[in-house]
Design a protein around this motif. Structure first.
Motif, PDB file in Angstrom:
ATOM      1  N   ALA A 264      80.078   9.916 122.651  1.00 17.60           N
ATOM      2  CA  ALA A 264      78.708   9.887 122.128  1.00 17.60           C
ATOM      3  C   ALA A 264      78.705  10.051 120.611  1.00 17.60           C
ATOM      4  O   ALA A 264      77.957   9.350 119.901  1.00 17.60           O
ATOM      5  CB  ALA A 264      77.879  10.994 122.783  1.00 17.60           C
ATOM      6  N   CYS A 265      79.529  10.957 120.091  1.00 14.05           N
ATOM      7  CA  CYS A 265      79.624  11.125 118.637  1.00 14.05           C
ATOM      8  C   CYS A 265      80.153   9.859 117.977  1.00 14.05           C
ATOM      9  O   CYS A 265      79.649   9.427 116.924  1.00 14.05           O
ATOM     10  CB  CYS A 265      80.539  12.299 118.308  1.00 14.05           C
ATOM     11  N   LEU A 266      81.164   9.240 118.589  1.00 13.67           N
ATOM     12  CA  LEU A 266      81.720   8.014 118.028  1.00 13.67           C
ATOM     13  C   LEU A 266      80.708   6.874 118.076  1.00 13.67           C
ATOM     14  O   LEU A 266      80.591   6.086 117.128  1.00 13.67           O
ATOM     15  CB  LEU A 266      82.988   7.636 118.791  1.00 13.67           C
ATOM     16  N   SER A 267      79.945   6.781 119.171  1.00 17.16           N
ATOM     17  CA  SER A 267      78.923   5.728 119.278  1.00 17.16           C
ATOM     18  C   SER A 267      77.841   5.905 118.224  1.00 17.16           C
ATOM     19  O   SER A 267      77.390   4.935 117.607  1.00 17.16           O
ATOM     20  CB  SER A 267      78.301   5.748 120.680  1.00 17.16           C
ATOM     21  N   SER A 268      77.419   7.153 118.008  1.00 17.17           N
ATOM     22  CA  SER A 268      76.415   7.421 116.982  1.00 17.17           C
ATOM     23  C   SER A 268      76.920   7.042 115.596  1.00 17.17           C
ATOM     24  O   SER A 268      76.202   6.427 114.798  1.00 17.17           O
ATOM     25  CB  SER A 268      76.023   8.901 117.021  1.00 17.17           C
ATOM     26  N   ALA A 269      78.183   7.392 115.317  1.00 19.41           N
ATOM     27  CA  ALA A 269      78.747   7.072 114.004  1.00 19.41           C
ATOM     28  C   ALA A 269      78.893   5.569 113.816  1.00 19.41           C
ATOM     29  O   ALA A 269      78.548   5.024 112.760  1.00 19.41           O
ATOM     30  CB  ALA A 269      80.100   7.764 113.847  1.00 19.41           C
ATOM     31  N   LEU A 270      79.392   4.879 114.829  1.00 22.12           N
ATOM     32  CA  LEU A 270      79.567   3.425 114.725  1.00 22.12           C
ATOM     33  C   LEU A 270      78.227   2.718 114.555  1.00 22.12           C
ATOM     34  O   LEU A 270      78.104   1.784 113.749  1.00 22.12           O
ATOM     35  CB  LEU A 270      80.285   2.903 115.964  1.00 22.12           C
ATOM     36  N   ALA A 271      77.216   3.158 115.300  1.00 29.46           N
ATOM     37  CA  ALA A 271      75.904   2.516 115.192  1.00 29.46           C
ATOM     38  C   ALA A 271      75.313   2.704 113.799  1.00 29.46           C
ATOM     39  O   ALA A 271      74.810   1.747 113.184  1.00 29.46           O
ATOM     40  CB  ALA A 271      74.966   3.094 116.249  1.00 29.46           C
ATOM     41  N   GLY A 272      75.369   3.930 113.278  1.00 33.92           N
ATOM     42  CA  GLY A 272      74.792   4.191 111.961  1.00 33.92           C
ATOM     43  C   GLY A 272      75.517   3.478 110.838  1.00 33.92           C
ATOM     44  O   GLY A 272      74.892   2.859 109.964  1.00 33.92           O
ATOM     45  N   VAL A 273      76.856   3.540 110.847  1.00 33.22           N
ATOM     46  CA  VAL A 273      77.629   2.923 109.771  1.00 33.22           C
ATOM     47  C   VAL A 273      77.554   1.402 109.858  1.00 33.22           C
ATOM     48  O   VAL A 273      77.475   0.712 108.833  1.00 33.22           O
ATOM     49  CB  VAL A 273      79.094   3.413 109.827  1.00 33.22           C
ATOM     50  N   TYR A 274      77.562   0.860 111.074  1.00 32.38           N
ATOM     51  CA  TYR A 274      77.435  -0.588 111.223  1.00 32.38           C
ATOM     52  C   TYR A 274      76.080  -1.076 110.700  1.00 32.38           C
ATOM     53  O   TYR A 274      75.995  -2.098 110.015  1.00 32.38           O
ATOM     54  CB  TYR A 274      77.606  -0.979 112.692  1.00 32.38           C
ATOM     55  N   PHE A 275      75.030  -0.327 111.024  1.00 28.22           N
ATOM     56  CA  PHE A 275      73.700  -0.709 110.528  1.00 28.22           C
ATOM     57  C   PHE A 275      73.641  -0.613 109.009  1.00 28.22           C
ATOM     58  O   PHE A 275      73.022  -1.458 108.342  1.00 28.22           O
ATOM     59  CB  PHE A 275      72.642   0.187 111.166  1.00 28.22           C
TER      60      PHE A 275
END
Length: 428
Positions: A264-275
């Motif tokens: 969940a932490c990795l998904s949140s980080a990937l989503a934010g940085v990708y955006f």
């Protein structure tokens, strides 16, 4: 023709040449260097113009830093207000009259879509359809990029429920604060961003401080709940409840919970940085780079995909939530919460574009402290010494993340200037 075929004559510079007597006419060859010198004198800007350019650059940098700080302060206020209003809307009514969270998410994303359309309409001077045609219908592949962070946020929310089911509340709160460090690591990989050793330490201490604040608040709630339940329970009821709690603890799987919260932490980080990367990086069209799509158009795309995902989740509701009609329990305060959530989504996008995800996470940490302080006056929440310890860690980490330590040497200061992160508050 004879003059044109002659070899060029190397004349001395005008300073070493003898002055022509009065009345004598200079040749065309003598006039050329003088003309070139006069042109150079005209092209060379005076010293005052250079000073004005430097002053303008410094003023623009100061304005940019002030704007970033203004956005982060707004985000702290918005997060705190959202938490307080959300807590009030859930605690002031009975569970039967309470709204369904999925309904709230769908309405918030729809409101965000409507607000983004209005802002894009204003930014394009009424050319909303043309902008949507150029950025969505004519380039569907580019628009589909935004479905990636939407799906990642869906994965994050789903895994958080798995983590909550397999971890105790204190352990979940502590481990979930690793998302800030995870975001910083992903930023270094995807955006080539660099942080100094001091900034890594500040990020770690910020996560620890937020965990301490949240644990202190949840600990005080548990004590109050146990005190109230102890007064109303008999010995047989207490034994039965203890047996149920022990049975529930036996069903938890620590490994599954830790894996879920890590993903969940990795998904949140990937989503934010990708955006953030999509917002800031120019797009390629047939090998030629074009300007990035506007902030409001990206919000239109993301809100549309979020509404679609929300409706899919709505179709899969089960239990008591499935029996409630759509928008059940929507009071005036719930609509205030919808406004805060919709405006907050646009504010988060602006913070990501003009600042970055790490600073957004730091603002979220400060909002936890600020919201807890506001809860003292609004809900009568008691603050413990544990809260003040965590609050000191959070505020100190935020300050020293973007400001130098008072005991730093000159050599260390020169090394830290190579990092990309800039201070939020300019020195006076």
């Amino acid at each position: 023709y004879a003059q044109l075929l002659r070899p060029p004559v190397h004349r001395p510079p005008p300073q070493m040449r003898r002055k022509a007597p009065p009345g004598a006419s200079s040749t065309a060859t003598d006039q050329i260097p003088n003309a070139m010198a006069s042109e150079a004198a005209v092209d060379t800007p005076p010293p005052k113009a250079a000073n004005v350019a430097v002053a303008k650059t410094a003023a623009d940098a100061a304005t940019s830093q002030s704007f970033r700080l203004f956005l982060l302060v707004l985000m702290v206020l918005q997060n705190s207000a959202t938490v307080l209003v959300g807590r009030y809307t859930r605690a002031s009514v009975s569970p039967e009259d309470s709204y369904v969270v999925n309904h709230l998410i769908v309405i918030c994303e729809a409101a965000k879509f409507f607000l983004s359309c209005l802002l894009e309409y204003n930014a394009t001077s009424g050319q909303l359809y043309k902008s949507m045609k150029e950025n969505i219908f004519d380039r569907p592949v580019d628009a589909l990029k935004i479905i990636i962070p939407s799906l990642l946020y869906l994965v994050q929310n789903s895994l958080l429920y798995v983590a909550l089911s397999n971890l105790s509340a204190p352990l979940f709160q502590v481990t979930y604060q690793a998302k800030l460090l995870t975001t910083a690591v992903v930023s270094t990989i995807m955006l080539n961003r660099r942080y100094s050793f001091k900034q890594w330490i500040c990020l770690s201490l910020l996560g620890v401080g937020v965990a301490i604040v949240v644990l202190g608040e949840s600990g005080s709630k548990d004590k109050d709940a146990k005190a109230e339940s102890a007064e109303s329970k008999t010995d047989e009821t207490a034994d039965a409840s203890d047996a149920e709690e022990s049975a529930g603890d036996g069903k938890q799987n620590l490994f599954v919970g830790l894996v879920a919260v890590s993903i969940a932490c990795l998904s949140s980080a990937l989503a934010g940085v990708y955006f953030e990367k999509v917002l800031k990086k120019p797009t390629n069209e047939g090998g030629a780079a074009r300007a990035p799509v506007s902030l409001w158009m990206r919000n239109i795309q993301m809100a549309f995909f979020s509404v679609c995902i929300g409706f899919i989740q709505y179709m899969g509701l089960k239990g008591d939530d499935a029996k409630k009609p759509f928008m059940h329990g929507f009071t005036a305060w719930v609509y205030v919460l919808v406004s805060l959530q919709a405006g907050g989504g646009l504010l988060v996008a602006a913070v990501i574009k003009y600042a970055d995800n790490v600073l957004k996470g730091m603002a979220t940490g400060v909002s936890v402290v600020f919201g807890s302080i506001c809860a003292v006056f609004l809900f009568g929440t008691e603050l413990s010494g544990q809260f003040f310890t965590g609050a000191a860690l959070v505020l100190g980490s935020v300050y020293f993340f973007s400001n130098e330590l008072p005991c730093k040497s000159a050599k260390t200061l020169e090394t830290d200037k190579a990092t990309e992160m800039k201070p939020l508050v300019l020195p006076k």
